[in-house]
Structure formats: structure tokens, C-alpha cells
Design a protein around this motif. Structure first.
Motif, short mmCIF file in Angstrom:
data_model
loop_
_atom_site.label_atom_id
_atom_site.label_comp_id
_atom_site.label_asym_id
_atom_site.label_seq_id
_atom_site.Cartn_x
_atom_site.Cartn_y
_atom_site.Cartn_z
N SER A 1 -6.33 4.31 -3.24
CA SER A 1 -6.55 3.42 -2.11
C SER A 1 -7.25 4.14 -0.97
O SER A 1 -7.33 5.38 -0.93
N ASP B 1 -6.16 10.51 3.74
CA ASP B 1 -5.17 11.54 4.04
C ASP B 1 -5.82 12.92 3.93
O ASP B 1 -6.45 13.24 2.91
N SER C 1 -6.21 4.47 2.07
CA SER C 1 -5.27 5.32 2.82
C SER C 1 -5.03 6.65 2.11
O SER C 1 -4.83 7.68 2.76
N GLN C 2 -5.06 6.63 0.79
CA GLN C 2 -4.91 7.89 0.06
C GLN C 2 -6.14 8.78 0.22
O GLN C 2 -6.02 10.00 0.39
N ASP D 1 0.85 -1.19 0.00
CA ASP D 1 0.00 0.00 0.00
C ASP D 1 0.89 1.24 0.00
O ASP D 1 1.54 1.56 1.00
N PRO E 1 2.58 4.65 0.43
CA PRO E 1 2.34 5.66 1.47
C PRO E 1 2.09 7.05 0.89
O PRO E 1 2.40 7.33 -0.27
#
Length: 430
Positions: A378, A384, A380-381, A86, A88
Motif C-alpha cells: 500500500s 514508511d 502507507s507502506q 489499511d 499499519p
């Protein structure tokens, strides 16, 4: 007596014929070839090619291939996809660094690669071509090494110049070619690096004798026109020239103008708040000005809670946030941090039922021409807080070429995933 003279004449003629054949050691007469010259170039390539391979894999990981088939242009990797993770979002300049190193170093190493191939070219013509099973395997690895190296560097340079003169997609060709080349490179390094290191140590110690198991030294060399050290400086100067005309694409201002070998996009970006690098203009992407303007344009947001449609005024009424982020492209160019302002992707996810756990998002563009008309990000993106659907840059509305009326901007993501001219966002299962 006549027969004796005839026998005396034949060897001289035969020797001349043999000397004119590339398979004859006497054919190669350059005094520069030798284990010293080859060893230095080989050790430079050992470090450089390893960095190229690692940063190349990092580039594929940054594309989030696990989101296939949306982003992945290289299907069926199998075990070759072991490195995927994944990607970062911190540090926000990560992809700018890794891809800048990959492209700039690749261009810089071209003279070293060509000089290394020139230094060992007599070995490609040795006869018999295969003397044993072991020798045959070594020759096969050499063929894959030379062919793979030329293929990887050639396709890489063509991609940097946006010139796709090869059949098929760049992504699978370059990906599989990299594995073939690097596998042969590892085999070659295991066989040759120990001797190369010993030769360089002997050179530094001032010893005259070095190992030459490959027979690279010409048996009857011509008179030298330069020393081997001078030849190494010549190769280094070529690399320095390519470095100086490429590295500037990673910076703004005068250095970018010095990057003569770097792509400069589809148009002059001009000056002002929107005056930074453009890879694809609105015209090249086939953007219809009426469809992308008021009052026709609407953003469609889809999630588990339903569908919401927003015009630009409605987006502007939502909470606005700012983030300083660069754009970094696979071709190696990047910009400095630009100040983007718009709506957080996670806030848009909350509008359609994803308040606490924003998932990944599928982004669709108004773009009609070219690749990457859509992309996936994703979870996580999306989560953010710096990931935005941007409406402004550097205090002014986006220009058409920079993605107006709205574009995605995500920290550390490749430029092609920062989709321009966004029309639809679908949160959830892709």
C-alpha cells in the motif's frame, strides 16, 4: 407357561442389545464425562477460539486484500470483508505478535478441542436425531460446530507444516471455514455458556449438584481410573507439551531448536549474518544464478515519470538507509530484528515521478516456482522510511536464499509480502 418364560427372557436379551448401541445412554460408561468436565473445557475454548478468530481476521487484513487480485487469495468475500483496513506499519513487530499468537494458540488448543468433543460425543448419537424444529436447528449448529472446528484445526496444522494435502487453495478454504465454524460457535456459546459459568461457580463453591441438561453423566459408569481433575490436568499437560514444542519458532537461539512441531524451512540457514530462518530457498524458487547475478541482473522501476533500470552498482550509489525489522511468516514463525540496509522504497518512487506522494507498488520477483511470485504494497507502506529494497543484512550482502541481489523488507508486513529476488517495481495504479 412357556410363553411366560419366553416373555421373561426377551427383555434381558433386548437390554443387552440396547446397551451395545451408541444411541443407548448405557453404552457410554466413562465416569469422567459430565457437565463439570465439559464446562471447564468449554470456557477455555470460548476464550481461545475467540482470540483465534480475531487474529485470523487480522492476518487477512495484513495481506491487504483491498489490493485484489494481487495479494487476495479469497475473492468475492462480499460482506465478509467488512473488517478490512489499511494495515499499519507500527509497531514494526505487530504481525509477528498477532500471527505468532494465532498459530501457537491454535496448536496449543488441539488437546482441549479433542477432549471437549470426546466429552459430548454421546449427544451425537441420541435418538431420535430431531425432536422439534428448535432441536433440529440446535443439531445443525452442532454439526457445523464439530465439522467446522475439525476442518479449521486440521487445515491450519497442515498449512503450518507446509503440507497442502487438501483440494483447492488454503486461503479461501480456511477463510470461509472460519466463518462457518465461528457462526456455529457463537450460537452454541449463547445456548451453553450461562450453564457452564454456573457449573464452574458451583464447583468452586464446593457444591455437589450441577446442571446436566444434556445428560452427559453416564447412568451406569465404570469404576474411575482417574479423577475429573486429573483428566483436566492430563489435557492441560498435552496442551503444555504442544505449546513448548511450537512457541520457540517465534524466537532465535535454543528456543527455536525446541520448536519440534514448527516448520524449519527448506534448508539450514547456517551461521553468520545470513544465518536466520529461511522459508523458501533460491533452489526451491527456481532462481537462475546467472539471471540473478552480475552483470545480468537489472532492477526495472516504473512510474508516471517513466522507466528506470538500475544494476546493483547503481543501487549502491543511491542513498543507503538501515532499519531493524523482523520477518514474520503466516506459518507462525518469526525472527528477531535483523539489520537491513538498502534504498528506501519512497526514494525509488521519486526516481520515476512520485516525489511527494509515493503510491502503492506492485513488486515482481525472479521466482519461477511456487506462490507469491509477486505482491502489492500500500501507499502507507511505501511511504514508511523503514520500507527498503534491501541489498544487505547484518552488515553483509544478502545470500541467495535471503533474496540476493535485492529484496523488499517492510515493517509489520507478512513475510510473503517481503518479496525476495526482486526484478521489477511498478509504482501507481495496479
Amino acid at each position: 407357561m412357556g410363553r411366560s418364560r419366553l416373555r421373561g427372557w426377551v427383555p434381558a436379551y433386548g437390554r443387552g442389545m440396547r446397551d451395545s448401541s451408541p444411541s443407548s445412554p448405557a453404552f457410554w460408561r466413562s465416569p469422567l464425562r459430565g457437565p463439570r468436565f465439559t464446562s471447564v473445557l468449554g470456557l477455555v475454548l470460548l476464550l481461545g477460539v475467540t482470540v483465534l478468530f480475531v487474529t485470523g481476521l487480522v492476518s487477512y487484513a495484513a495481506y491487504n486484500p483491498d489490493l485484489a487480485p494481487v495479494n487476495d487469495k479469497t475473492p468475492d468475500k462480499g460482506i465478509l470483508g467488512f473488517y478490512l483496513f489499511d494495515w499499519p506499519t507500527d509497531p514494526h513487530w505487530l504481525y509477528r505478535l498477532t500471527q505468532g499468537v494465532h498459530v501457537t494458540l491454535g496448536v496449543t488448543l488441539i488437546p482441549v478441542l479433542l477432549a471437549k468433543l470426546w466429552s459430548v460425543v454421546p449427544r451425537l448419537f441420541t435418538l431420535p436425531p430431531v425432536r422439534s424444529v428448535t432441536h433440529g436447528l440446535e443439531r445443525l449448529s452442532l454439526l457445523l460446530l464439530v465439522g467446522g472446528g475439525l476442518f479449521e484445526f486440521a487445515t491450519g496444522v497442515l498449512n503450518v507444516q507446509l503440507d497442502y494435502a487438501f483440494p483447492g487453495s488454503f486461503y479461501p478454504l480456511h477463510f470461509y471455514g472460519a466463518w462457518v465454524f465461528f457462526s456455529a460457535f457463537v450460537v452454541h456459546a449463547v445456548l451453553k455458556v450461562p450453564a457452564a459459568v454456573r457449573n464452574v461457580r458451583r464447583m468452586r463453591a464446593g457444591e455437589e449438584t450441577v446442571e446436566d441438561p444434556a445428560g452427559l453423566v453416564a447412568p451406569s459408569p465404570d469404576a474411575p481410573t482417574m479423577s475429573r481433575r486429573g483428566a483436566l490436568w492430563f489435557v492441560g499437560g498435552g496442551s503444555a507439551l504442544l505449546f513448548g514444542t511450537t512457541v520457540g519458532q517465534n524466537f532465535d537461539g535454543p528456543l527455536r531448536r525446541a520448536a519440534l512441531l514448527a516448520p524449519h524451512g527448506g534448508a539450514d540457514p547456517g551461521t553468520g549474518p545470513n544465518g536466520f530462518q529461511i522459508n523458501k530457498t533460491a533452489a526451491l524458487a527456481g532462481i537462475d544464478a546467472v539471471e540473478a547475478g552480475d552483470p545480468a541482473w537489472r532492477l526495472t522501476v516504473v512510474g508516471r515519470g517513466g522507466t528506470v533500470r538500475l544494476d546493483r552498482a547503481a543501487l549502491a550509489r543511491l542513498a543507503q538507509h538501515s532499519a531493524a525489522l523482523p520477518i514474520a511468516c503466516v506459518e507462525g514463525w518469526s525472527t528477531s530484528d535483523q539489520w537491513w540496509r538498502g534504498v528506501r522504497l519512497r526514494d525509488l518512487a521519486a526516481l520515476v515521478g512520485h516525489e511527494d506522494d509515493p503510491p502503492g507498488v506492485f513488486v515482481e520477483s525472479l521466482q519461477r516456482h511456487g506462490a507469491f511470485r509477486h505482491a502489492a504494497l500500500s501507499a502507507s507502506q511505501v511511504a514508511d522510511p523503514r520500507s527498503l529494497l534491501a541489498l544487505q543484512v547484518n552488515g553483509e550482502p544478502l545470500s541467495a536464499d535471503h533474496g540476493a541481489p535485492a529484496r523488499v523488507i517492510v515493517p509489520a508486513a507478512p513475510g510473503v509480502l517481503n518479496t525476495k529476488w526482486v526484478a521489477r517495481l511498478t509504482f501507481g495504479r495496479l
